[in-house]
Design an enzyme around this catalytic site. Structure first.
Site: not given
Ligand code: CMP
Length: 155
Positions: A26, A66, A129, A132, A143
């Site tokens: 990311k 998403y 984070n 993904h 995907e």
């Molecule tokens: P990812 O695995 O990319 O799939 C969905 C994403 O939504 C997740 O990682 C997080 O980065 C994001 N996400 C999930 N919960 C929250 C939250 N409470 N606030 C912001 N982003 C979130």
């Protein structure tokens, strides 16, 4: 299941055997020059990076990617973040790839991620984070097909 170029994904990736996984590095990680560090953790976990490209996602691509989260409160923030900088989209393969992939990424929330995982080591927050990972074989195929053509995955 068609690839971006219309080819049949099941002919190119034996998902049932090798458990092809979609993985995305990311924008928070590309901004901090962590592509190599994250790839090293992926390879050390026994996964092969069989396709990889650095792209800037369009808003439409991020919203499609998403779409499953579109009713969530964080959807807008998530899309804005994913288009805020380059991402590296990848296809990973390996024996027991689902389990290995989940283990090496760590929990979505880095404060809950186990030591040594990508998110524990590098993620900034639950939103930013670092990586993904696709969560099931079916979503992985969808995907992967969004970002790769059949001839870009050569094993
Ligand atoms: P990812 O695995 O990319 O799939 C969905 C994403 O939504 C997740 O990682 C997080 O980065 C994001 N996400 C999930 N919960 C929250 C939250 N409470 N606030 C912001 N982003 C979130």
């Amino acid at each position: 299941m068609p690839f971006a170029d219309g080819a049949d994904i099941s002919a190119a990736i034996p998902l049932s055997d090798l458990q092809g996984r979609n993985h995305i590095i990311k924008p928070d990680a590309t901004a901090r020059n962590l592509t190599g560090a994250i790839n090293a953790l992926i390879e050390k976990a026994g996964l092969r990076i069989v396709a990889q490209k650095r792209i800037r996602m369009t808003r439409e691509q991020a919203e499609t990617f998403y779409a499953v989260h579109k009713e969530r409160s964080f959807f807008r923030e998530l899309v804005e973040f994913m288009i805020s900088g380059p991402v590296v989209v990848q296809v990973l393969e390996g024996e027991n790839a689902v389990l290995k992939h989940r283990e090496v990424m760590g929990a979505t929330d880095p404060s809950k991620a186990a030591d040594g995982t990508i998110r524990k080591l590098h993620a900034k927050s639950i939103g930013e984070n670092s990586v993904h990972g696709s969560d099931a074989a079916e979503t992985a195929a969808i995907e992967i097909a969004q970002f790769f053509s059949g001839n870009e995955i050569v094993g």
